[in-house]
Scaffold this active site. Sequence first.
Site, mmCIF file in Angstrom:
data_model
loop_
_atom_site.group_PDB
_atom_site.id
_atom_site.type_symbol
_atom_site.label_atom_id
_atom_site.label_comp_id
_atom_site.label_asym_id
_atom_site.label_seq_id
_atom_site.Cartn_x
_atom_site.Cartn_y
_atom_site.Cartn_z
ATOM 1 N N ARG A 134 0.856 -1.190 0.000
ATOM 2 C CA ARG A 134 0.000 0.000 0.000
ATOM 3 C C ARG A 134 0.893 1.241 0.000
ATOM 4 O O ARG A 134 2.102 1.145 0.053
ATOM 5 C CB ARG A 134 -0.939 -0.017 1.210
ATOM 6 C CG ARG A 134 -0.250 -0.552 2.427
ATOM 7 C CD ARG A 134 -0.368 0.153 3.716
ATOM 8 N NE ARG A 134 -0.366 1.576 3.670
ATOM 9 C CZ ARG A 134 0.720 2.344 3.818
ATOM 10 N NH1 ARG A 134 1.928 1.835 3.989
ATOM 11 N NH2 ARG A 134 0.634 3.658 3.778
ATOM 12 N N ARG A 175 -7.126 -0.278 -7.257
ATOM 13 C CA ARG A 175 -7.511 0.791 -6.311
ATOM 14 C C ARG A 175 -7.725 2.075 -7.131
ATOM 15 O O ARG A 175 -6.965 2.343 -8.066
ATOM 16 C CB ARG A 175 -6.431 1.004 -5.234
ATOM 17 C CG ARG A 175 -6.241 -0.238 -4.354
ATOM 18 C CD ARG A 175 -5.406 0.070 -3.122
ATOM 19 N NE ARG A 175 -6.146 0.838 -2.133
ATOM 20 C CZ ARG A 175 -5.592 1.377 -1.051
ATOM 21 N NH1 ARG A 175 -4.288 1.256 -0.839
ATOM 22 N NH2 ARG A 175 -6.321 2.053 -0.185
ATOM 23 N N GLN A 212 -2.600 2.355 9.979
ATOM 24 C CA GLN A 212 -1.306 2.487 9.299
ATOM 25 C C GLN A 212 -0.312 3.282 10.159
ATOM 26 O O GLN A 212 0.896 3.091 10.070
ATOM 27 C CB GLN A 212 -1.480 3.173 7.941
ATOM 28 C CG GLN A 212 -2.112 2.307 6.871
ATOM 29 C CD GLN A 212 -3.610 2.471 6.791
ATOM 30 O OE1 GLN A 212 -4.265 2.804 7.781
ATOM 31 N NE2 GLN A 212 -4.190 2.234 5.618
ATOM 32 N N ASP A 252 -2.285 10.999 -2.030
ATOM 33 C CA ASP A 252 -2.584 9.957 -3.020
ATOM 34 C C ASP A 252 -2.879 10.539 -4.392
ATOM 35 O O ASP A 252 -2.746 9.849 -5.415
ATOM 36 C CB ASP A 252 -3.747 9.094 -2.547
ATOM 37 C CG ASP A 252 -3.271 8.169 -1.441
ATOM 38 O OD1 ASP A 252 -3.148 8.629 -0.296
ATOM 39 O OD2 ASP A 252 -2.967 6.999 -1.749
ATOM 40 N N ASN A 263 -5.931 12.233 0.530
ATOM 41 C CA ASN A 263 -5.017 11.436 1.358
ATOM 42 C C ASN A 263 -5.870 10.642 2.342
ATOM 43 O O ASN A 263 -7.105 10.786 2.363
ATOM 44 C CB ASN A 263 -4.008 12.335 2.090
ATOM 45 C CG ASN A 263 -2.876 11.539 2.716
ATOM 46 O OD1 ASN A 263 -2.284 10.669 2.066
ATOM 47 N ND2 ASN A 263 -2.573 11.796 3.979
ATOM 48 N N LYS A 264 -5.226 9.829 3.129
ATOM 49 C CA LYS A 264 -5.922 8.939 4.061
ATOM 50 C C LYS A 264 -6.989 9.685 4.851
ATOM 51 O O LYS A 264 -6.762 10.797 5.304
ATOM 52 C CB LYS A 264 -4.881 8.307 4.998
ATOM 53 C CG LYS A 264 -5.408 7.334 6.027
ATOM 54 C CD LYS A 264 -6.243 6.222 5.440
ATOM 55 C CE LYS A 264 -5.509 5.418 4.391
ATOM 56 N NZ LYS A 264 -6.435 4.565 3.581
#
Length: 330
Positions: free
Chosen positions: A51, A88, A195, A236, A246-247
Amino acid sequence: MTNITTNITPIIWTGAGLKILDQRRLPVAELYLDCATVDTVAEAIVTLAVRGAPLIGITAAYGLAIAAREACDRGKLEALRQQLYTTRPTAVNLHWALDRGAAMIAALPGATMPELHDALLALARQIHADDAASCLAMARTGAELIPAGARILTHCNTGALATGGIGTALGVIRAAHAQGKVKMVWVDETRPLLQGARLTAWELASDGIPFTLNTDSMAASLMAAGQVDAVIVGADRITRNGDFANKIGTYSLAVLAHAHNIPFYVAAPRSTFDMTLADGAQIPIEFRAANEVTDFPGIAVYNPSFDVTPGRLVTRFVTEEGVLSEPRFS
Ligand code: MRU
């Protein structure tokens, strides 16, 4: 500055295929998956065994080299490329790497499948090496933004486990630490897949960088207490106006940093910038399974894996081409 390195190898090309460090098992177990087929590489990306935006691009590039070994003709090769492409949706690095592969295939119209395999493997190695170099360049320039004695908050994992090198945001932290400037790294646990708590904590502990784990909802009180000097995250996908995905949880950090007058930095290589998109509303956001959030059956769950942060909340972008106030490349 001393050269900053890492011993963490999240993927290894063996000749027979890829060995992928199974990040779902970290930090409890350090086990490698043998991925010698497109199916197994795709599965590793979908399930987050591997990932992080740059690393899934690199992994997919190797996956495409494997595809050229599996495919009997160009039609099948393209079908396998599409299989990797759709693993993804949010991190553009995946599509960027596979688009480079497609351009190479198109540029070699007379090549046999073994010749395409060799060319695509060379491309994957190049993308891998370039990303490692980008990480070092970002680390060097980004560290200049970090003040002495800094307490830095970060989110998700942006280190060696997410890239081909020492990391993006975590690479900057590594470089600032090598310069003796890091007093503390606040590590957001990063719900729901942890994460931060599992992967970033593991990387920082391996490097002996001082850190403290906090749950995501504790960031506001840390900032209010004057405990955070800077926030640095990865991305991302970054669009033309500076909006970026992003996350999940990154957007709230940016709002909080703005409210507390704390600089908010985004570190990402050029492969993360999607100049085809005008703004963040156009970024496809991945939604993941309910069981990542709860084990209780029958509960409606909202589980977007990413959120979009408006570009106006970003103090600076750290890239391999320097520190930018907005996404503009030469
Ligand atoms: O779902 P993940 O773990 O792939 O999400 C990763 C992130 O959101 C990272 O912050 C991002 O990819 C930058 S990694 C250098």
